[in-house]
Write an enzyme that holds these catalytic residues in place. Structure first.
Site, PDB file in Angstrom:
ATOM      1  N   ASP A 212       0.863  -1.185  -0.018  1.00  0.00           N
ATOM      2  CA  ASP A 212      -0.028  -0.084  -0.058  1.00  0.00           C
ATOM      3  C   ASP A 212       0.891   1.376  -0.110  1.00  0.00           C
ATOM      4  O   ASP A 212       2.191   1.175  -0.544  1.00  0.00           O
ATOM      5  CB  ASP A 212      -1.041  -0.004   1.148  1.00  0.00           C
ATOM      6  CG  ASP A 212      -2.260   0.589   0.893  1.00  0.00           C
ATOM      7  OD1 ASP A 212      -2.412   1.791   1.091  1.00  0.00           O
ATOM      8  OD2 ASP A 212      -3.285  -0.170   0.779  1.00  0.00           O
ATOM      9  N   HIS A 243      -3.981   6.017   3.118  1.00  0.00           N
ATOM     10  CA  HIS A 243      -4.470   4.737   2.800  1.00  0.00           C
ATOM     11  C   HIS A 243      -3.830   3.559   3.655  1.00  0.00           C
ATOM     12  O   HIS A 243      -4.308   2.654   4.009  1.00  0.00           O
ATOM     13  CB  HIS A 243      -4.502   4.585   1.430  1.00  0.00           C
ATOM     14  CG  HIS A 243      -5.379   3.448   0.814  1.00  0.00           C
ATOM     15  ND1 HIS A 243      -4.963   2.452   0.540  1.00  0.00           N
ATOM     16  CD2 HIS A 243      -6.479   3.661   0.301  1.00  0.00           C
ATOM     17  CE1 HIS A 243      -5.960   1.530   0.208  1.00  0.00           C
ATOM     18  NE2 HIS A 243      -7.050   2.558   0.017  1.00  0.00           N
ATOM     19  N   SER A 391     -11.291  -1.445  -1.135  1.00  0.00           N
ATOM     20  CA  SER A 391      -9.996  -1.254  -0.392  1.00  0.00           C
ATOM     21  C   SER A 391     -10.208  -1.926   1.175  1.00  0.00           C
ATOM     22  O   SER A 391      -9.380  -2.690   1.612  1.00  0.00           O
ATOM     23  CB  SER A 391      -9.363  -0.242  -0.355  1.00  0.00           C
ATOM     24  OG  SER A 391      -8.639   0.159  -1.679  1.00  0.00           O
TER      25      SER A 391
END
Length: 453
Positions: A212, A243, A391
């Site tokens: 990520d 994120h 996600s």
């Protein structure tokens, strides 16, 4: 989503998930005040130190056990003193008996205000056997604020009573301690929806890798929980940690936020910046994850089909690594999202608290499972926020699989994926469909190895 709006929603959601007690003031452990002094509180949780009645009566003229109590504000504190109108004579209200000092405070010092300078403060300290620890002029108070230390162990209330008769002092108060307010032990609705007991959730001794963005390793939810990191973009400055912090936090979070599989051996590979990566970078990150012994790899990203990355994923699964990927947030008409669409990679779509499909989710026959991914609370650098996307649903599935492995499930990736599909709770049209796949992840049923209802 608009950031101020998400902050408002976070407050609403945290209240809904954590309930009132999560925001109630609780007794902190003995801790250091900002200046390094020790703070003590009562084990009862009331932060109260009781004084002998004789000392209580020293706090003001006429104060006694039977004196009427001073009215309280809705928050429980004393009624504030209103400003005196111009030309009026200020009349002090009678003091109520102060048999207790409420609130956590530094146990060996008091604060006083006075009209003189530091020299006057030093003289007061010397007269009462105290230490002048600091003195400064306050613009807002219009007086000197002095912090006086108590070197001989006298109780704070006793010293305040001693100082009450000194005409040089305008105010005498405990040095109360204030704490930033943060919801503790936040539990997402995801636990309920996937039938996983938050109190029993664990991924201990299971290695999970996240590919990520970079993450905030100092976030309270992740501090001390990252076993290894890898930077697949060593020549690019780190600018994005949001994120990656959310994904890793949803899987492995603890302390201020409970992840789906707290206790996992978390491996985190930075492979994205500004939301973008490349096959070469992703290959390097996946290689590292497998070499580090990852049993599960979370890939919350989508791109086109690529033969090299496809081969790398196949080879990883051949080594027994379970791959979990986001189905994609590009809408019903979008092409298949990879790596989710690769054979035997577990492709995850997102649902909300009512098990409804996220409107922007990809559709397609490659989708395997649904999991909560709409307005879930997740860590972000500096705090927490509500997040939405496939996600985050993928991260929840990765955490659930870690729980399965912790419980003893040691099947090959293909068999494990089949177990999750056959125990899922059917959503949408009967049977497997292109929106929900085989349905909502059911961790309890998967652990029992039986078909979900």
């Amino acid at each position: 989503m608009n950031r101020p709006l998400t902050r408002i929603l976070t407050g609403i959601l945290l209240t809904a998930f954590a309930g009132g007690p999560a925001f109630a003031q609780t007794t902190p452990d003995p801790q250091a005040a900002p200046d390094g002094t020790r703070v003590e509180t009562q084990p009862s949780g009331r932060h109260v130190i009781y004084l002998p009645q004789m000392l209580a009566e020293l706090f003001g003229p006429g104060a006694g056990r039977d004196a009427p109590a001073q009215p309280a504000t809705p928050g429980g504190g004393p009624t504030p003193t209103l400003p005196t109108p111009a030309g009026a004579v200020a009349v002090s209200p009678p003091l109520a008996p102060q048999r207790a000092i409420s609130g956590a405070f530094v146990p060996d010092e008091v604060l006083v205000t006075l009209d003189g300078d530091e020299g006057v403060a030093a003289a007061v300290a010397a007269q009462f056997g105290l230490e002048l620890r600091s003195a400064r002029s306050s613009t807002l108070l219009g007086r000197t604020v002095a912090r006086l230390g108590i070197p001989d162990g006298r109780p704070v209330g006793f010293v305040l009573a001693q100082l009450a008769g000194d005409a040089r002092l305008a105010d005498r108060v405990p040095n109360h301690v204030f704490q930033l307010q943060q919801a503790a032990g936040v539990v997402n609705y995801a636990f309920e929806r996937i039938a996983l007991d938050a109190g029993a959730a664990s991924g201990e001794n299971v290695s999970v890798a996240v590919i990520d963005t970079a993450l905030d390793g100092d976030h309270p939810a992740l501090k001390g929980r990252v076993a290894g990191t890898f930077d697949a973009l060593p020549d690019m400055e780190v600018a994005d940690r949001d994120h990656g912090t959310s994904i890793s936090g949803l899987i492995a979070g603890g302390e201020t936020f409970r992840g789906i599989a707290p206790g996992v051996r978390l491996l985190h590979a930075r492979a994205f910046e500004s939301g973008v990566s490349s096959t070469n970078v992703l290959l390097a990150a996946l290689d590292w994850a497998v070499e580090e012994g990852a049993q599960i790899v979370n890939m919350s990203f989508v791109g086109p089909e690529n033969p090299l990355f496809s081969a790398a994923c196949n080879n990883a699964m051949a080594r027994g690594v379970v791959l979990v990927a986001a189905a994609g947030n590009n809408g019903p008409g979008a092409p298949f999202g990879y790596p989710a669409a690769y054979e035997d990679v577990i492709a995850v779509t997102a649902t909300d608290v009512h098990d409804r499909l996220m409107g922007q989710a990809n559709r397609g026959r490659y989708i395997d499972l649904s999991a909560p991914g709409v307005n879930v609370v997740a860590p972000i650098p500096g705090g927490m926020d509500v997040v939405t996307g496939t996600s985050f649903a993928a991260a929840i599935v990765s955490g659930a699989i870690a729980n399965l492995m912790h419980a003893g499930e040691d099947a090959a990736p293909e068999a494990l994926a089949e177990l999750l599909r056959t125990t899922a709770v059917d959503l949408g049209a009967p049977g497997r469909d292109e929106e929900f796949g085989d349905g909502l992840l059911n961790a309890k049923a998967a652990m029992a190895g039986r078909t979900g209802d």
